[in-house]
Write a protein that holds these residues in place. Sequence first.
Motif, PDB file in Angstrom:
ATOM      1  N   TYR A  53       0.814  -1.212   0.000  1.00  0.00           N
ATOM      2  CA  TYR A  53       0.000   0.000   0.000  1.00  0.00           C
ATOM      3  C   TYR A  53       0.850   1.266   0.000  1.00  0.00           C
ATOM      4  O   TYR A  53       0.511   2.249  -0.668  1.00  0.00           O
ATOM      5  N   LYS A  54       1.930   1.264   0.747  1.00  0.00           N
ATOM      6  CA  LYS A  54       2.766   2.461   0.839  1.00  0.00           C
ATOM      7  C   LYS A  54       3.234   2.913  -0.536  1.00  0.00           C
ATOM      8  O   LYS A  54       3.232   4.107  -0.845  1.00  0.00           O
ATOM      9  N   TYR A  57      -0.061   3.935  -2.882  1.00  0.00           N
ATOM     10  CA  TYR A  57      -0.772   5.152  -2.494  1.00  0.00           C
ATOM     11  C   TYR A  57      -0.021   6.423  -2.872  1.00  0.00           C
ATOM     12  O   TYR A  57      -0.617   7.501  -2.906  1.00  0.00           O
ATOM     13  N   TYR A  63      -3.839   2.381  -6.847  1.00  0.00           N
ATOM     14  CA  TYR A  63      -4.480   1.278  -6.125  1.00  0.00           C
ATOM     15  C   TYR A  63      -5.919   1.099  -6.593  1.00  0.00           C
ATOM     16  O   TYR A  63      -6.366  -0.030  -6.831  1.00  0.00           O
ATOM     17  N   GLY A 104      -7.727   3.317   4.234  1.00  0.00           N
ATOM     18  CA  GLY A 104      -7.075   3.427   2.938  1.00  0.00           C
ATOM     19  C   GLY A 104      -7.327   4.765   2.275  1.00  0.00           C
ATOM     20  O   GLY A 104      -7.314   5.813   2.919  1.00  0.00           O
ATOM     21  N   SER A 105      -7.593   4.734   0.980  1.00  0.00           N
ATOM     22  CA  SER A 105      -7.765   5.970   0.212  1.00  0.00           C
ATOM     23  C   SER A 105      -9.209   6.441   0.152  1.00  0.00           C
ATOM     24  O   SER A 105      -9.517   7.404  -0.553  1.00  0.00           O
ATOM     25  N   ASP A 125      -5.977   4.626   9.639  1.00  0.00           N
ATOM     26  CA  ASP A 125      -5.122   3.666   8.939  1.00  0.00           C
ATOM     27  C   ASP A 125      -3.726   3.755   9.533  1.00  0.00           C
ATOM     28  O   ASP A 125      -3.309   4.828   9.998  1.00  0.00           O
ATOM     29  N   GLU A 129       0.749   7.025   4.053  1.00  0.00           N
ATOM     30  CA  GLU A 129       0.461   7.265   2.641  1.00  0.00           C
ATOM     31  C   GLU A 129      -1.025   7.102   2.329  1.00  0.00           C
ATOM     32  O   GLU A 129      -1.517   7.678   1.347  1.00  0.00           O
ATOM     33  N   ALA A 130      -1.741   6.322   3.137  1.00  0.00           N
ATOM     34  CA  ALA A 130      -3.192   6.176   2.940  1.00  0.00           C
ATOM     35  C   ALA A 130      -3.893   7.496   3.209  1.00  0.00           C
ATOM     36  O   ALA A 130      -4.779   7.913   2.445  1.00  0.00           O
ATOM     37  N   GLN A 131      -3.519   8.157   4.284  1.00  0.00           N
ATOM     38  CA  GLN A 131      -4.093   9.468   4.590  1.00  0.00           C
ATOM     39  C   GLN A 131      -3.809  10.458   3.458  1.00  0.00           C
ATOM     40  O   GLN A 131      -4.693  11.219   3.032  1.00  0.00           O
ATOM     41  N   SER A 173     -11.689  -3.114   4.158  1.00  0.00           N
ATOM     42  CA  SER A 173     -10.378  -3.497   3.637  1.00  0.00           C
ATOM     43  C   SER A 173     -10.207  -5.004   3.767  1.00  0.00           C
ATOM     44  O   SER A 173     -10.998  -5.690   4.426  1.00  0.00           O
TER      45      SER A 173
END
Length: 261
Positions: A53-54, A57, A63, A104-105, A125, A129-131, A173
């Motif tokens: 995810y890092k 995102y 994603y 997540g996003s 989260d 990076e999701a934020q 998720s």
Amino acid sequence: MNEKANLPVTDYSKLAMEYSIRPVHSSNINIQSEEKFSAVVEGVEAIYSMHDYKTMYKIPNLYDAMIYGMLGCRTPALLSEKFEQLLDQHSKEQELRVLEIGAGSGAFGQALLNNSRRLKIIGLDIVEEAQEAAARDRPFVYNDYIVDDLCNLSHESLSTINSFKPNCVGVASATGWGNHIPVAGFEKAFELLSAGGWFIFHVKPNDPDPECIALNQWIDKKIADEDIVDVQRGKIFHRYGVGGNEIYYDYIIGRKSLSAA
């Protein structure tokens, strides 16, 4: 009850084409934690792990293009629809204060907002990076967004959540496979939920992964002990696997009992 939010609609299939997303086939293709795909970003083709995810995102909508465009994920939309149907049997005027874990996003938050409900949402989260992705790709979804470890929340995060007094906890998720929310995290989220509040959960049944087994046992016990009541449970299409196989999850929606600890 509010009118529908009329939020922007994204063509994920078009995004998948723009990134030239393709599945990467391997001997472990049917193991969810091993799935990979290729994408062309700024003229450079690279291979991405589906749960990195890092990395994903950091790239606008990559994603989403993969999970919703290439693999046709329907979980956020279907979970939201099931919740809306259940709410029709109960009070329609209650303002929902949603704590979304593993936010997540923001796809599930957006799906909830697309329903005709008065609600506020805090996302949470563990991935910073999701934020950043949510603020960039869906800036209209969250009233607040916390980056923290759900199993070890800071005093500041706890204060924010407790002040918010969530009467709904939701998660759309993925679960299990060593890099998602563990049972202890779900237990903490359930603890933070106000008595009588809604709990929206999904898990893959009959999965050999130890975390998936533990999560199934956890939710079954909550229901058996009547810590969760007014339960609706069923099966929904999650997404296609990289190998083209259909993946289904069980969804569980219910209320936290007034007597639950």
